[in-house]
Design an enzyme around this catalytic site. Sequence first.
Site, PDB file in Angstrom:
ATOM      1  N   LYS A 258       0.831  -1.204   0.000  1.00 19.10           N
ATOM      2  CA  LYS A 258       0.000   0.000   0.000  1.00 19.10           C
ATOM      3  C   LYS A 258       0.860   1.246   0.000  1.00 19.10           C
ATOM      4  O   LYS A 258       0.589   2.215  -0.680  1.00 19.10           O
ATOM      5  CB  LYS A 258      -0.833   0.030   1.287  1.00 19.10           C
ATOM      6  CG  LYS A 258      -2.078  -0.802   1.257  1.00 19.10           C
ATOM      7  CD  LYS A 258      -2.760  -0.725   2.611  1.00 19.10           C
ATOM      8  CE  LYS A 258      -3.715  -1.904   2.776  1.00 19.10           C
ATOM      9  NZ  LYS A 258      -4.136  -2.123   4.138  1.00 19.10           N
TER      10      LYS A 258
HETATM   11  N1  GLU Z   1      -4.790  -7.245   9.006  1.00 15.80           N
HETATM   12  C1  GLU Z   1      -3.497  -7.728   8.635  1.00 15.80           C
HETATM   13  C2  GLU Z   1      -3.037  -7.022   7.366  1.00 15.80           C
HETATM   14  O1  GLU Z   1      -3.751  -6.335   6.723  1.00 15.80           O
HETATM   15  C3  GLU Z   1      -3.465  -9.218   8.376  1.00 15.80           C
HETATM   16  C4  GLU Z   1      -3.452  -9.996   9.629  1.00 15.80           C
HETATM   17  C5  GLU Z   1      -3.335 -11.496   9.461  1.00 15.80           C
HETATM   18  O2  GLU Z   1      -3.624 -12.038   8.382  1.00 15.80           O
HETATM   19  O3  GLU Z   1      -2.978 -12.130  10.451  1.00 15.80           O
HETATM   20  O4  GLU Z   1      -1.946  -7.163   7.001  1.00 15.80           O
END
Ligand code: GLU
Length: 285
Positions: A258
Amino acid sequence: MDFTTRFAPSPTGHLHRGHAFSALTAHAAARAAGGRFVLRIEDIDVTRSRPAFEAAIIEDLAWLGLDWETPVRRQSEHLADYHAAIETLRERGLVYRCFRTRKDLAAEAEAIASAPHGRVPAFRGARLSAAEEAERLAAGEAFAWRLSLDAAEAALGGFAGLNFVEEGAGPDGERGPIVAEPRRLGDIVLARKDVGVAYHLAVVLDDALQGVSQVVRGNDLFEAAHIQRLLQALLDLPTPTYRHHRLLTGPDGRRYAKRDRAETLRDLRARGMTAEALRAELGFG
Ligand code: GLU
């Protein structure tokens, strides 16, 4: 155990090809096993999450042709669950207050506040004396809760029995039964000063709550499994299997991210790419 896997994006930006690959991998694994695919919106980082990004994520995943169970779990709606877990750990003496400021911790805070990708240098905090702690609390200073690895090790009688199974591969090709090494990441923050919870704790609780039997995600989070395995042991939660997948790289050889403003799925769509073409490109044709 019934097979359940998940996709857990943070609504801090638009999805790019790397996310599509991850979501498709998890979804395909659930389909192949005749299991469940759940979606979780990891929006505890109130400073960076935006409802508009969440709406865009849902739209993009639907465009990709994925379907998932409803209701979708949104972490910001469950802060009380996380706070209760912190309280349990606190009662057992497994966490300690850390008053360091963002400035003190600039590099580490940056790594923790952003999505948990990449390696964070191990931190070994020091507990303050009771007197100094009382003084700072009285002065109204904000603090984070850190996990005490020493206390955790004592509580479990050592880390020797902590293992997890890697069904994909870590960044160095690690696979099969893995001995967890919780010390790799140091005394991690379990509760941030601002929102009272942090990534590892929320993920571990939610994976258990959503009945996730296999965690499918990019191998930049392989390190996280070492500490998440410890939290599962401390909170008496089941350990899923892990399937970390390779990270997609762009034409410049760098992984999509990102922060690099990688071309988003909406950009691809806007210039006429179909979901079928993208799926085929990513190996899900
Ligand atoms: N929310 C996390 C991210 O966007 C991913 C967390 C996970 O898959 O354990 O990178």
